[in-house]
Write a protein that holds these residues in place. Structure first.
Motif, PDB file in Angstrom:
ATOM      1  N   MET A   1       0.826  -1.197   0.000  1.00 30.44           N
ATOM      2  CA  MET A   1       0.000   0.000   0.000  1.00 30.44           C
ATOM      3  C   MET A   1       0.859   1.245   0.000  1.00 30.44           C
ATOM      4  N   THR A   2       0.388   2.271  -0.660  1.00 33.60           N
ATOM      5  CA  THR A   2       1.061   3.565  -0.648  1.00 33.60           C
ATOM      6  C   THR A   2       0.342   4.486   0.330  1.00 33.60           C
ATOM      7  N   ILE A   3       1.125   5.133   1.182  1.00 35.40           N
ATOM      8  CA  ILE A   3       0.578   6.016   2.209  1.00 35.40           C
ATOM      9  C   ILE A   3       0.876   7.458   1.833  1.00 35.40           C
ATOM     10  N   ALA A   4      -0.139   8.313   1.865  1.00 36.80           N
ATOM     11  CA  ALA A   4       0.061   9.751   1.690  1.00 36.80           C
ATOM     12  C   ALA A   4      -0.131  10.435   3.025  1.00 36.80           C
ATOM     13  N   VAL A   5       0.827  11.273   3.414  1.00 37.70           N
ATOM     14  CA  VAL A   5       0.712  12.039   4.650  1.00 37.70           C
ATOM     15  C   VAL A   5       0.518  13.498   4.267  1.00 37.70           C
ATOM     16  N   LEU A   6      -0.716  13.960   4.337  1.00 37.91           N
ATOM     17  CA  LEU A   6      -1.036  15.332   3.961  1.00 37.91           C
ATOM     18  C   LEU A   6      -0.643  16.268   5.102  1.00 37.91           C
ATOM     19  N   GLY A   7       0.093  17.322   4.768  1.00 42.26           N
ATOM     20  CA  GLY A   7       0.681  18.141   5.822  1.00 42.26           C
ATOM     21  C   GLY A   7       1.907  17.467   6.397  1.00 42.26           C
ATOM     22  N   GLY A   8       2.524  16.627   5.585  1.00 44.64           N
ATOM     23  CA  GLY A   8       3.658  15.822   6.043  1.00 44.64           C
ATOM     24  C   GLY A   8       4.941  16.582   6.262  1.00 44.64           C
ATOM     25  N   THR A   9       4.919  17.898   6.059  1.00 44.13           N
ATOM     26  CA  THR A   9       6.119  18.700   6.306  1.00 44.13           C
ATOM     27  C   THR A   9       6.159  19.242   7.725  1.00 44.13           C
ATOM     28  N   GLY A  10       5.053  19.141   8.469  1.00 46.58           N
ATOM     29  CA  GLY A  10       5.025  19.584   9.861  1.00 46.58           C
ATOM     30  C   GLY A  10       5.627  18.548  10.786  1.00 46.58           C
TER      31      GLY A  10
ATOM     32  N   LEU B   1       4.916  15.425  -3.073  1.00 44.53           N
ATOM     33  CA  LEU B   1       3.997  15.907  -4.097  1.00 44.53           C
ATOM     34  C   LEU B   1       3.042  16.917  -3.467  1.00 44.53           C
ATOM     35  N   THR B   2       2.231  17.543  -4.277  1.00 44.23           N
ATOM     36  CA  THR B   2       1.160  18.368  -3.725  1.00 44.23           C
ATOM     37  C   THR B   2       0.180  17.468  -2.980  1.00 44.23           C
ATOM     38  N   ASN B   3      -0.609  18.055  -2.088  1.00 46.59           N
ATOM     39  CA  ASN B   3      -1.606  17.268  -1.355  1.00 46.59           C
ATOM     40  C   ASN B   3      -2.540  16.528  -2.309  1.00 46.59           C
ATOM     41  N   GLU B   4      -2.960  17.210  -3.371  1.00 45.43           N
ATOM     42  CA  GLU B   4      -3.887  16.602  -4.318  1.00 45.43           C
ATOM     43  C   GLU B   4      -3.262  15.406  -5.029  1.00 45.43           C
ATOM     44  N   ASP B   5      -2.038  15.561  -5.514  1.00 47.85           N
ATOM     45  CA  ASP B   5      -1.368  14.460  -6.218  1.00 47.85           C
ATOM     46  C   ASP B   5      -1.042  13.317  -5.264  1.00 47.85           C
ATOM     47  N   ALA B   6      -0.683  13.660  -4.034  1.00 52.06           N
ATOM     48  CA  ALA B   6      -0.387  12.628  -3.032  1.00 52.06           C
ATOM     49  C   ALA B   6      -1.632  11.811  -2.720  1.00 52.06           C
ATOM     50  N   ALA B   7      -2.759  12.485  -2.517  1.00 54.63           N
ATOM     51  CA  ALA B   7      -4.012  11.794  -2.210  1.00 54.63           C
ATOM     52  C   ALA B   7      -4.448  10.905  -3.373  1.00 54.63           C
ATOM     53  N   ALA B   8      -4.274  11.404  -4.601  1.00 52.82           N
ATOM     54  CA  ALA B   8      -4.676  10.634  -5.781  1.00 52.82           C
ATOM     55  C   ALA B   8      -3.866   9.355  -5.927  1.00 52.82           C
ATOM     56  N   ALA B   9      -2.598   9.395  -5.540  1.00 50.50           N
ATOM     57  CA  ALA B   9      -1.698   8.263  -5.747  1.00 50.50           C
ATOM     58  C   ALA B   9      -1.718   7.255  -4.604  1.00 50.50           C
ATOM     59  N   ALA B  10      -2.348   7.604  -3.493  1.00 54.87           N
ATOM     60  CA  ALA B  10      -2.250   6.781  -2.286  1.00 54.87           C
ATOM     61  C   ALA B  10      -3.398   5.799  -2.130  1.00 54.87           C
ATOM     62  N   ASP B  11      -3.137   4.757  -1.341  1.00 59.04           N
ATOM     63  CA  ASP B  11      -4.174   3.815  -0.921  1.00 59.04           C
ATOM     64  C   ASP B  11      -4.741   4.197   0.440  1.00 59.04           C
ATOM     65  N   ILE B  12      -3.865   4.710   1.294  1.00 58.39           N
ATOM     66  CA  ILE B  12      -4.248   5.182   2.621  1.00 58.39           C
ATOM     67  C   ILE B  12      -3.759   6.619   2.771  1.00 58.39           C
ATOM     68  N   ILE B  13      -4.605   7.474   3.334  1.00 55.10           N
ATOM     69  CA  ILE B  13      -4.272   8.889   3.491  1.00 55.10           C
ATOM     70  C   ILE B  13      -4.301   9.253   4.965  1.00 55.10           C
ATOM     71  N   ILE B  14      -3.298  10.008   5.399  1.00 54.08           N
ATOM     72  CA  ILE B  14      -3.225  10.470   6.786  1.00 54.08           C
ATOM     73  C   ILE B  14      -3.200  11.995   6.771  1.00 54.08           C
ATOM     74  N   LEU B  15      -4.102  12.605   7.529  1.00 51.04           N
ATOM     75  CA  LEU B  15      -4.178  14.059   7.605  1.00 51.04           C
ATOM     76  C   LEU B  15      -3.511  14.549   8.882  1.00 51.04           C
ATOM     77  N   THR B  16      -2.486  15.401   8.730  1.00 55.40           N
ATOM     78  CA  THR B  16      -1.721  15.864   9.903  1.00 55.40           C
ATOM     79  C   THR B  16      -1.569  17.388   9.898  1.00 55.40           C
TER      80      THR B  16
ATOM     81  N   ILE C   1       4.857  12.369   0.785  1.00 57.49           N
ATOM     82  CA  ILE C   1       4.644  13.554   1.619  1.00 57.49           C
ATOM     83  C   ILE C   1       3.818  14.552   0.816  1.00 57.49           C
ATOM     84  N   GLY C   2       2.699  14.986   1.379  1.00 56.04           N
ATOM     85  CA  GLY C   2       1.855  15.964   0.718  1.00 56.04           C
ATOM     86  C   GLY C   2       1.996  17.338   1.340  1.00 56.04           C
ATOM     87  N   SER C   3       1.946  18.354   0.508  1.00 55.22           N
ATOM     88  CA  SER C   3       1.997  19.733   0.978  1.00 55.22           C
ATOM     89  C   SER C   3       1.265  20.609  -0.036  1.00 55.22           C
ATOM     90  N   ARG C   4       0.942  21.834   0.358  1.00 57.62           N
ATOM     91  CA  ARG C   4       0.292  22.737  -0.605  1.00 57.62           C
ATOM     92  C   ARG C   4       1.206  23.014  -1.788  1.00 57.62           C
TER      93      ARG C   4
END
Length: 226
Positions: free
Chosen positions: A1-10, A59-74, A29-32
């Motif tokens: 599985m691919t994990i996207a961490v939105l706000g992953g720079t914090g 990647l951007t948050n949008e591209d990270a979310a599109a490519a992931a199987d599981i998304i984590i919002l931080t 890692i997702g970011s604006r």
């Protein structure tokens, strides 16, 4: 599985990224801004002292979310709604882990004080904002400190309280999070229990301030083994 961490720079997001990359998971890692996410991916390689790592990228948050199987919002609570709105079309039927906590430090107050949101909890707010997408919202990571996550050479002496309404999604989240050494997941019940769990974050921050540490956590004892 691919994990996207939105706000992953914090701090919290980066700590989660480091732990999962070390565990061998594919992490985005997702970011604006993509450039900021790419710099964070370089930082992760530096923390793990391995420039050859191929299982982390930014990647951007949008591209990270599109490519992931599981998304984590931080993200901080003030960034929660705009981030969710920006990625909603990419979360269809995916597991969506919310680690957001409404703390008054986000609105000019103290970090050890919680404030209530209309929906009851940040996780329930996420579920409301993603309604219709089929996303399976699970609340987790609220009570694990960013300092413990980023100190990657140490096991984490803390349980992770997990709440959510989809049993299969929670099972997958348990298996994923318990790849982090030292962490044991506790099923806290349905998503509405995030109302209680999120408040524990404010308590732990207050204890860390009082005792001049960054690593305070909690263990739930007396429960039967899974």
């Amino acid at each position: 599985m691919t994990i996207a961490v939105l706000g992953g720079t914090g701090d919290q997001g980066l700590g989660i990224v480091v732990r999962f990359v070390k565990a061998g998971e594919d992490v985005i890692i997702g970011s604006r801004k993509a450039e900021k996410a790419e710099m964070a991916a370089i930082e992760v390689k530096e923390i793990l002292n391995d420039d050859s790592l191929s299982n982390v990228k930014g990647l951007t948050n949008e591209d990270a979310a599109a490519a992931a199987d599981i998304i984590i919002l931080t993200v901080p609570i003030l960034a929660q709604k705009p981030t969710l709105v920006s990625v909603k079309e990419y979360v269809k039927d995916k597991i969506f882990i919310d680690a957001t906590v409404p703390l008054q430090s986000n609105i000019g107050g103290t970090p050890s004080t919680y404030f209530s949101v209309w929906e009851g909890s940040a996780a329930e707010r996420t579920a409301a904002l993603l309604k219709g997408s089929g996303a399976k919202v699970v609340s987790a990571f609220n009570n694990i400190s960013s300092a413990s996550l980023i100190k990657v050479e140490k096991e984490i002496d803390c349980d992770c309280l997990v709440s959510g309404d989809d049993k299969e999604a929670k099972k997958i989240v348990f298996e994923l999070i318990e790849k982090i050494p030292g962490v044991k997941c506790i099923d806290a019940g349905p998503l509405e229990q995030a109302r209680t769990v999120e408040r524990i974050t404010a308590l732990l921050i207050g204890l860390n301030i009082r005792y001049k540490t960054h690593y305070g956590g909690l263990r739930i004892t007396g429960l039967p083994e899974k």
